[in-house]
Design an enzyme around this catalytic site. Structure first.
Site, short mmCIF file in Angstrom:
data_model
loop_
_atom_site.label_atom_id
_atom_site.label_comp_id
_atom_site.label_asym_id
_atom_site.label_seq_id
_atom_site.Cartn_x
_atom_site.Cartn_y
_atom_site.Cartn_z
N SER A 238 58.32 50.08 52.92
CA SER A 238 57.49 51.21 52.59
C SER A 238 58.20 52.57 52.77
O SER A 238 57.70 53.67 52.28
CB SER A 238 56.43 51.15 53.90
OG SER A 238 57.28 51.52 55.05
N LYS B 59 60.67 60.60 55.73
CA LYS B 59 59.61 59.77 55.47
C LYS B 59 58.32 60.50 56.29
O LYS B 59 58.33 60.63 57.55
CB LYS B 59 59.79 58.39 55.88
CG LYS B 59 59.00 57.18 55.59
CD LYS B 59 59.11 55.86 56.18
CE LYS B 59 58.04 55.01 55.85
NZ LYS B 59 58.42 53.60 56.29
N SER C 277 60.91 47.62 55.82
CA SER C 277 60.61 48.52 55.24
C SER C 277 61.49 49.91 55.08
O SER C 277 61.58 50.61 54.27
CB SER C 277 59.55 49.63 56.19
OG SER C 277 58.25 49.06 56.11
#
Length: 239
Positions: free
Chosen positions: A159, A81, A183
């Site tokens: 996220s 990420k 997230s």
């Protein structure tokens, strides 16, 4: 190529544990796994926009290196990420146009990235995320929206939406994520994956970050199997 021993359409859906077992058993090489993952990313990412920073040349070199660590996931491709878990010499945008336009790169591995490398993972790219990880959808102005592989008209959540979409689409069996208020868990739910927010201090950010998000933000991965989530947690645990 991987098709000589395991067809790529089958390889795409093997979890990280089984891919690592194929390497240990001599059925596949780390290079074959990396090349197959890169081919899948190139084939499917255009429709999903999950990977925003390809690291293909580095992945091929890392997989072929004699110095590739003999960790439990040696040769298994993964994605990071684009937030917190930065890798040496690679871009880090955090979903922000200012860092993208500046061409910002990180000079060294974060503590967590170093642990992933020691486990034998091969980094194939960085995944999309909302700006500063502040949304439960993944639609940053910096890179555009990520789409859900189950239904491209829908969001993969956020996220860690890029990571979730990539794993659900079979690009790699595992991808890094972090979780403050859902997230990891929200995109895992949206994409039919395993998503766990670990106990506080179970995965350390090390001296580079400390606990700057306090006791609420934790690092882990998104996977397609419970055993992968558990095994990665055991491998990278901190305190």
């Amino acid at each position: 190529m991987a098709g000589d021993s395991v067809r790529d359409d089958e390889l795409a859906w093997l979890d990280a544990t089984e891919q690592a077992e194929l390497v240990r058993g001599g059925e596949l090489t780390p290079s074959e796994l990396a090349e197959a993952a890169i081919e899948r990313i190139e084939r499917t990412n255009g429709a999903l926009n999950a990977v925003v920073t390809p690291l293909f040349e580095k992945a091929v070199a890392q997989a072929a290196s004699a110095q590739l660590p003999a960790g439990p996931f040696r040769g298994v491709p993964m994605l990071l990420k684009d937030m917190v878990c930065h890798s040496a010499g690679d871009p880090l945008h955090g979903g922000m146009r200012v860092l993208r336009d500046h061409g910002w790169t990180e000079p060294e591995d974060s503590h967590l990235a170093a642990r992933f490398r020691a486990a034998g993972f091969v980094f194939c790219g960085k995944t999309n995320m909302p700006e500063l990880a502040t949304s439960v959808t993944t639609e940053p102005l910096a890179h555009g929206a990520t789409r859900n592989p189950w239904d491209p008209s829908r969001s993969p959540g956020g996220s860690s939406g890029g990571s979730a979409a990539a794993v659900a689409a079979g690009m790699t069996p595992v991808a890094h994520g972090n979780d403050m208020a859902g997230s990891i868990r929200v995109p895992a739910s949206c994409c039919g994956l395993v998503g766990l927010k670990p106990t506080r201090a179970r995965t350390s950010l090390g001296p580079g970050h400390g606990e700057y998000w306090g006791p609420v933000a934790h690092e882990h991965v998104l996977t397609r199997s419970v055993r992968d989530s558990a095994a990665v947690l055991d491998t990278i645990r901190g305190m």
